[in-house]
Design an enzyme around this catalytic site. Structure first.
Site, PDB file in Angstrom:
ATOM      1  N   THR A  72       0.823  -1.201   0.000  1.00  0.00           N
ATOM      2  CA  THR A  72       0.000   0.000   0.000  1.00  0.00           C
ATOM      3  C   THR A  72       0.865   1.262   0.000  1.00  0.00           C
ATOM      4  O   THR A  72       2.021   1.229   0.424  1.00  0.00           O
ATOM      5  CB  THR A  72      -0.889  -0.010   1.265  1.00  0.00           C
ATOM      6  OG1 THR A  72      -1.494   1.261   1.435  1.00  0.00           O
ATOM      7  CG2 THR A  72      -0.081  -0.295   2.521  1.00  0.00           C
ATOM      8  N   ASP A  73       0.280   2.394  -0.403  1.00  0.00           N
ATOM      9  CA  ASP A  73       0.995   3.674  -0.299  1.00  0.00           C
ATOM     10  C   ASP A  73       0.998   4.200   1.141  1.00  0.00           C
ATOM     11  O   ASP A  73       1.707   5.165   1.435  1.00  0.00           O
ATOM     12  CB  ASP A  73       0.395   4.725  -1.250  1.00  0.00           C
ATOM     13  CG  ASP A  73      -1.058   5.053  -0.976  1.00  0.00           C
ATOM     14  OD1 ASP A  73      -1.668   4.413  -0.083  1.00  0.00           O
ATOM     15  OD2 ASP A  73      -1.601   5.949  -1.650  1.00  0.00           O
ATOM     16  N   GLU A  74       0.229   3.548   2.032  1.00  0.00           N
ATOM     17  CA  GLU A  74       0.168   4.045   3.413  1.00  0.00           C
ATOM     18  C   GLU A  74       1.496   3.871   4.135  1.00  0.00           C
ATOM     19  O   GLU A  74       1.728   4.512   5.163  1.00  0.00           O
ATOM     20  CB  GLU A  74      -0.965   3.357   4.178  1.00  0.00           C
ATOM     21  CG  GLU A  74      -2.306   3.669   3.550  1.00  0.00           C
ATOM     22  CD  GLU A  74      -3.480   3.109   4.326  1.00  0.00           C
ATOM     23  OE1 GLU A  74      -3.462   3.194   5.564  1.00  0.00           O
ATOM     24  OE2 GLU A  74      -4.405   2.591   3.692  1.00  0.00           O
ATOM     25  N   LYS A 131       2.329  -3.521   7.197  1.00  0.00           N
ATOM     26  CA  LYS A 131       2.609  -3.652   5.759  1.00  0.00           C
ATOM     27  C   LYS A 131       4.052  -3.209   5.459  1.00  0.00           C
ATOM     28  O   LYS A 131       4.743  -3.832   4.660  1.00  0.00           O
ATOM     29  CB  LYS A 131       1.623  -2.831   4.927  1.00  0.00           C
ATOM     30  CG  LYS A 131       0.201  -3.353   4.922  1.00  0.00           C
ATOM     31  CD  LYS A 131       0.053  -4.731   4.292  1.00  0.00           C
ATOM     32  CE  LYS A 131       0.308  -4.759   2.804  1.00  0.00           C
ATOM     33  NZ  LYS A 131      -0.015  -6.100   2.234  1.00  0.00           N
ATOM     34  N   TYR A 182      -1.815  -0.916  10.954  1.00  0.00           N
ATOM     35  CA  TYR A 182      -1.934  -1.544   9.624  1.00  0.00           C
ATOM     36  C   TYR A 182      -0.739  -1.183   8.751  1.00  0.00           C
ATOM     37  O   TYR A 182      -0.049  -2.064   8.216  1.00  0.00           O
ATOM     38  CB  TYR A 182      -3.240  -1.114   8.944  1.00  0.00           C
ATOM     39  CG  TYR A 182      -3.261  -1.398   7.447  1.00  0.00           C
ATOM     40  CD1 TYR A 182      -3.266  -2.706   6.972  1.00  0.00           C
ATOM     41  CD2 TYR A 182      -3.251  -0.356   6.518  1.00  0.00           C
ATOM     42  CE1 TYR A 182      -3.270  -2.972   5.598  1.00  0.00           C
ATOM     43  CE2 TYR A 182      -3.254  -0.611   5.157  1.00  0.00           C
ATOM     44  CZ  TYR A 182      -3.259  -1.928   4.698  1.00  0.00           C
ATOM     45  OH  TYR A 182      -3.263  -2.182   3.344  1.00  0.00           O
TER      46      TYR A 182
HETATM   47  P1  NAD Z   1      -9.308  -7.767   1.876  1.00  0.00           P
HETATM   48  O1  NAD Z   1      -9.336  -7.543   3.346  1.00  0.00           O
HETATM   49  O2  NAD Z   1     -10.533  -7.473   1.059  1.00  0.00           O
HETATM   50  O3  NAD Z   1      -8.937  -9.305   1.554  1.00  0.00           O
HETATM   51  C1  NAD Z   1      -7.911  -9.986   2.224  1.00  0.00           C
HETATM   52  C2  NAD Z   1      -8.040 -11.468   1.903  1.00  0.00           C
HETATM   53  O4  NAD Z   1      -6.959 -12.153   2.556  1.00  0.00           O
HETATM   54  C3  NAD Z   1      -9.334 -12.098   2.402  1.00  0.00           C
HETATM   55  O5  NAD Z   1      -9.905 -12.920   1.410  1.00  0.00           O
HETATM   56  C4  NAD Z   1      -8.882 -12.914   3.617  1.00  0.00           C
HETATM   57  O6  NAD Z   1      -9.694 -14.071   3.849  1.00  0.00           O
HETATM   58  C5  NAD Z   1      -7.459 -13.282   3.232  1.00  0.00           C
HETATM   59  N1  NAD Z   1      -6.630 -13.549   4.435  1.00  0.00           N
HETATM   60  C6  NAD Z   1      -6.534 -12.763   5.539  1.00  0.00           C
HETATM   61  N2  NAD Z   1      -5.707 -13.335   6.432  1.00  0.00           N
HETATM   62  C7  NAD Z   1      -5.253 -14.499   5.856  1.00  0.00           C
HETATM   63  C8  NAD Z   1      -4.358 -15.509   6.274  1.00  0.00           C
HETATM   64  N3  NAD Z   1      -3.751 -15.479   7.479  1.00  0.00           N
HETATM   65  N4  NAD Z   1      -4.109 -16.548   5.431  1.00  0.00           N
HETATM   66  C9  NAD Z   1      -4.714 -16.614   4.203  1.00  0.00           C
HETATM   67  N5  NAD Z   1      -5.589 -15.677   3.768  1.00  0.00           N
HETATM   68  C10 NAD Z   1      -5.847 -14.637   4.588  1.00  0.00           C
HETATM   69  O7  NAD Z   1      -8.060  -6.958   1.332  1.00  0.00           O
HETATM   70  P2  NAD Z   1      -7.894  -6.159  -0.050  1.00  0.00           P
HETATM   71  O8  NAD Z   1      -8.479  -4.813   0.102  1.00  0.00           O
HETATM   72  O9  NAD Z   1      -8.310  -7.029  -1.163  1.00  0.00           O
HETATM   73  O10 NAD Z   1      -6.314  -5.970  -0.079  1.00  0.00           O
HETATM   74  C11 NAD Z   1      -5.471  -6.973  -0.675  1.00  0.00           C
HETATM   75  C12 NAD Z   1      -4.021  -6.554  -0.530  1.00  0.00           C
HETATM   76  O11 NAD Z   1      -3.822  -5.300  -1.178  1.00  0.00           O
HETATM   77  C13 NAD Z   1      -3.577  -6.361   0.916  1.00  0.00           C
HETATM   78  O12 NAD Z   1      -2.266  -6.854   1.034  1.00  0.00           O
HETATM   79  C14 NAD Z   1      -3.614  -4.857   1.111  1.00  0.00           C
HETATM   80  O13 NAD Z   1      -2.681  -4.455   2.083  1.00  0.00           O
HETATM   81  C15 NAD Z   1      -3.247  -4.368  -0.270  1.00  0.00           C
HETATM   82  N6  NAD Z   1      -3.778  -3.041  -0.643  1.00  0.00           N
HETATM   83  C16 NAD Z   1      -5.113  -2.758  -0.518  1.00  0.00           C
HETATM   84  C17 NAD Z   1      -5.598  -1.509  -0.928  1.00  0.00           C
HETATM   85  C18 NAD Z   1      -7.076  -1.185  -0.861  1.00  0.00           C
HETATM   86  O14 NAD Z   1      -7.454  -0.048  -1.185  1.00  0.00           O
HETATM   87  N7  NAD Z   1      -7.954  -2.113  -0.504  1.00  0.00           N
HETATM   88  C19 NAD Z   1      -4.719  -0.563  -1.429  1.00  0.00           C
HETATM   89  C20 NAD Z   1      -3.359  -0.877  -1.542  1.00  0.00           C
HETATM   90  C21 NAD Z   1      -2.905  -2.131  -1.159  1.00  0.00           C
END
Ligand code: NAD
Length: 351
Positions: free
Chosen positions: A133-135, A163, A159
């Site tokens: 993430t950019d955070e 990350k 969080y």
């Molecule tokens: P999300 O919370 O919607 O989904 C996370 C998924 O990971 C879920 O399906 C969950 O069941 C699974 N999970 C959680 N813990 C687990 C474990 N211990 N073992 C196996 N599976 C597990 O998250 P998202 O929004 O889809 O984000 C996905 C990735 O992208 C993350 O790494 C997040 O940090 C990164 N990200 C998200 C955003 C955003 O805007 N949502 C932006 C930048 C980066």
């Protein structure tokens, strides 16, 4: 390629799985623990596609991860599994450290043992793509230039600190062991199948139901919004073309304040699904700000756009229209989550 993807039943992971099945010939082994944030429905037709295999497992379980590598023999890893909600990380940081830090460590160790055993050609072609993430870069002041790949890390929430720790582990495994790993850092995503605790789905659903629309502080906090399907396309281009040791900062250059986001949702809904009681902006309520709320995130994605030959297809106006329309058309999905699995009264937060 055979891609081992973690977190494929989450918001972004499921968009990547759908894109892999619809637009490429790659096969995908989807490792997901199926936490509260997961939805198998989000896989759509990919769920039963012969090139998709779902393995219900926890990435912190090293023995199981080693077995998954041995059984499926992937050409690349796309690591998305994480705890992702900032407010939850403030209330209960332990699971964030466990999944985001220890889980990434387990996956790196399983990947390293497997990669070390590969023949030279397969070893050179292997990729470990860590999605972040950019955070991790902290917060920008109003006139600061956007984040780039070289912005120093300055995470502020449990969080973003978890990350950041995972990003450092991935780079250390590249520099120390030679694992062909790289990182993508991306801005806020929005779009279909977004869990109803985050700002855009929560506000959309509350506005459909005529409930109050909570906005932190004065609503001036700003994010750079990327439509999730555009992000999925960028991530697939990255796993196909990304170079070991690289970082790709991915964003849309579509900055909006939280208040502008809420007003845009109200405007689209008023048009698609008018409320006889009047414009939805009447439902906006300003509430006490989140502790340590980062003021602004924005990414200069020019390096990633050039290196990956990628451009987002949606500007914010187009993306928010598709998103609001999707929530209107998928009422039973979010009603079911609200009724059965999710009783929290959290605020919708941008990130
Ligand atoms: P999300 O919370 O919607 O989904 C996370 C998924 O990971 C879920 O399906 C969950 O069941 C699974 N999970 C959680 N813990 C687990 C474990 N211990 N073992 C196996 N599976 C597990 O998250 P998202 O929004 O889809 O984000 C996905 C990735 O992208 C993350 O790494 C997040 O940090 C990164 N990200 C998200 C955003 C955003 O805007 N949502 C932006 C930048 C980066």
């Amino acid at each position: 390629m055979r891609i081992l993807l973690t977190g494929g039943c989450g918001f972004i992971g499921s968009a990547v799985v759908r894109h892999l099945i619809r637009a490429t010939d790659h096969s995908v082994v989807n490792i997901d623990k199926l936490t509260y944030a997961a939805s198998k429905d989000a896989l759509e037709e990919a769920h039963t596609h012969p090139r998709h295999t779902l393995v219900t497992a926890d990435i912190t379980d090293l023995a199981t991860m080693q077995q998954v590598f041995a059984t499926h023999r992937p050409d690349a890893v796309m690591h998305l599994a994480a705890e992702s909600h900032v407010d939850r990380s403030i209330d209960g940081p332990a699971v964030f450290i466990q999944t985001n830090v220890v889980g990434t460590f387990s996956l790196l160790e399983a990947a390293r043992a497997y990669w070390t055993s590969l023949a030279p050609k397969a070893k050179a072609a292997f990729r470990f793509h860590h999605i972040s993430t950019d955070e991790v870069f902290g917060a920008l002041a109003p006139n600061d230039p956007p984040f780039t790949e070289t912005t120093p890390y300055d995470p502020r929430s449990p969080y973003s600190a978890s990350k950041a720790a995972s990003d450092h582990l991935v780079r250390a495994w590249h520099h120390t062991y030679g694992l062909p790993a790289f990182v993508t850092n991306t801005t806020n995503n929005y779009g279909p199948w977004h869990f109803p605790e985050k700002l855009i789905p929560l506000v959309t659903i509350n506005a459909i139901e005529g409930r109050e629309l909570p906005v932190y502080g004065d609503g001036s906090n700003q994010r750079d919004w990327l439509f999730v399907e555009d992000h999925a396309e960028a991530l697939v281009r990255a796993v196909e073309h990304g170079q070991p040791g690289e970082t790709y900062a991915i964003g849309a250059r579509q900055p909006r304040s939280n208040l502008q986001v809420v007003q845009a949702i109200c405007g689209v809904l008023d048009e698609l699904h008018p409320d006889p009681a009047g414009p939805r902006t009447r439902l906006i309520r300003y509430v006490t700000d989140r502790p340590g709320h980062d003021f602004r995130y924005e990414i200069d994605a020019s390096h990633a756009m050039r290196a990956l030959d990628w451009q987002p297809a949606h500007d914010f106006d187009r993306g928010i229209r598709r998103t609001v329309g999707w929530y209107l058309d998928h009422q039973s999905w979010w009603e079911d989550i609200r009724a059965r699995r999710y009783t929290g009264q959290r605020l919708g937060t941008a990130a």
